[in-house]
Design a protein around this motif. Structure first.
Motif, mmCIF file in Angstrom:
data_model
loop_
_atom_site.group_PDB
_atom_site.id
_atom_site.type_symbol
_atom_site.label_atom_id
_atom_site.label_comp_id
_atom_site.label_asym_id
_atom_site.label_seq_id
_atom_site.Cartn_x
_atom_site.Cartn_y
_atom_site.Cartn_z
ATOM 1 N N UNK A 1 21.698 -0.416 2.190
ATOM 2 C CA UNK A 1 21.218 -0.648 0.824
ATOM 3 C C UNK A 1 21.962 0.352 -0.052
ATOM 4 N N UNK A 2 22.469 -0.129 -1.179
ATOM 5 C CA UNK A 2 23.249 0.740 -2.052
ATOM 6 C C UNK A 2 23.033 0.360 -3.523
ATOM 7 N N UNK A 3 23.638 1.160 -4.418
ATOM 8 C CA UNK A 3 23.504 0.926 -5.856
ATOM 9 C C UNK A 3 24.464 -0.137 -6.368
ATOM 10 N N UNK A 4 25.635 -0.245 -5.726
ATOM 11 C CA UNK A 4 26.645 -1.164 -6.250
ATOM 12 C C UNK A 4 27.716 -1.405 -5.190
ATOM 13 N N UNK A 5 28.694 -2.237 -5.543
ATOM 14 C CA UNK A 5 29.845 -2.513 -4.692
ATOM 15 C C UNK A 5 31.094 -2.029 -5.425
ATOM 16 N N UNK A 6 32.043 -1.473 -4.644
ATOM 17 C CA UNK A 6 33.315 -1.060 -5.228
ATOM 18 C C UNK A 6 34.416 -1.316 -4.207
ATOM 19 N N UNK A 7 35.442 -2.031 -4.620
ATOM 20 C CA UNK A 7 36.575 -2.362 -3.750
ATOM 21 C C UNK A 7 36.116 -3.045 -2.461
ATOM 22 N N UNK B 1 27.224 4.375 -3.107
ATOM 23 C CA UNK B 1 25.990 5.149 -3.270
ATOM 24 C C UNK B 1 24.841 4.574 -2.434
ATOM 25 N N UNK B 2 25.018 4.581 -1.124
ATOM 26 C CA UNK B 2 23.967 4.109 -0.207
ATOM 27 C C UNK B 2 22.806 5.090 -0.206
ATOM 28 N N UNK B 3 21.612 4.580 0.061
ATOM 29 C CA UNK B 3 20.455 5.452 0.089
ATOM 30 C C UNK B 3 19.200 4.731 0.521
ATOM 31 N N UNK C 1 33.435 -11.079 8.502
ATOM 32 C CA UNK C 1 32.968 -11.366 7.156
ATOM 33 C C UNK C 1 32.002 -10.283 6.708
ATOM 34 N N UNK C 2 32.089 -9.936 5.429
ATOM 35 C CA UNK C 2 31.120 -9.043 4.808
ATOM 36 C C UNK C 2 30.541 -9.766 3.606
ATOM 37 N N UNK C 3 29.271 -9.533 3.350
ATOM 38 C CA UNK C 3 28.607 -10.213 2.249
ATOM 39 C C UNK C 3 27.531 -9.305 1.680
ATOM 40 N N UNK C 4 27.074 -9.649 0.491
ATOM 41 C CA UNK C 4 26.003 -8.849 -0.102
ATOM 42 C C UNK C 4 25.134 -9.717 -0.998
ATOM 43 N N UNK C 5 23.927 -9.206 -1.227
ATOM 44 C CA UNK C 5 23.012 -9.815 -2.183
ATOM 45 C C UNK C 5 22.460 -8.692 -3.040
#
Length: 135
Positions: free
Chosen positions: A38-44, A49-51, A99-103
Motif C-alpha cells: 500500500x502506498x501514496x502514489x505510483x512513480x515510473x 511512499x509505502x506505509x 505483470x504489475x497492476x494497481x488500484x
C-alpha cells in the motif's frame, strides 16, 4: 503393451505428483504474487511512499501488486474493506509473462479508520492481505 510397462506409467505419474505438486493441482498455471504493498502514489511504474498509516490529506491510497511469472491471462481482484465492510472490488487482468497492476481509492474525512485490502484470484482465494489505517 507389456505388464511391466503398464506398471511403470503409474509409478512415473506418482513421482511427478510428489516432486512437482503444482502439476497435479493446477498451481503451475497460476501467477505468483511477488510484491503487494500500500502506498501514496505510483512513480515510473512502481510504488511511492509505502506505509501502513496514511493521513487523509494525501488524497488517495494505492494498492500495488506484481506477479512473476504469469503463465496465462488471469483475472485478480483488489478487494478494499473499511472497518470490515467491502468498499470496492476492483477487477484487474494480468498478462504473461509478468505483470504489475494497481488500484486506488480517493480519500475523504469519513474514510478515517482501519482498512484492509484482500488480493484474490478468480476463485476468491486470498493471495495476500494488506492492512493499513487512514488518520
Amino acid at each position: 503393451m507389456k505388464p511391466r510397462a503398464l506398471l511403470a506409467l503409474p509409478t512415473i505419474l506418482l513421482l511427478c505428483a510428489l516432486f512437482v505438486p503444482g502439476l497435479v493441482e493446477g498451481q503451475a498455471e497460476k501467477p505468483t504474487l511477488v510484491q503487494a504493498v500500500v502506498c501514496e502514489d505510483m512513480k515510473d511504474g512502481g510504488p511511492l511512499n509505502c506505509g501502513v498509516v496514511f493521513p487523509v490529506g494525501v488524497g488517495k491510497v494505492v494498492c500495488y501488486t506484481a506477479f512473476d511469472p504469469v503463465p496465462r491471462k488471469t483475472v485478480i481482484y483488489h478487494n478494499w474493506y473499511r472497518k470490515d465492510e467491502l468498499n470496492s472490488r476492483i477487477r484487474l487482468v494480468l498478462q504473461p509473462p509478468r505483470w504489475a497492476s494497481y488500484s486506488t481509492i480517493q480519500l475523504r474525512e469519513i474514510d478515517k479508520g482501519p482498512w484492509r485490502i484482500e488480493v484474490t484470484d478468480q476463485e476468491d482465494q486470498v493471495l495476500s492481505t494488506l492492512r493499513f489505517s487512514i488518520t
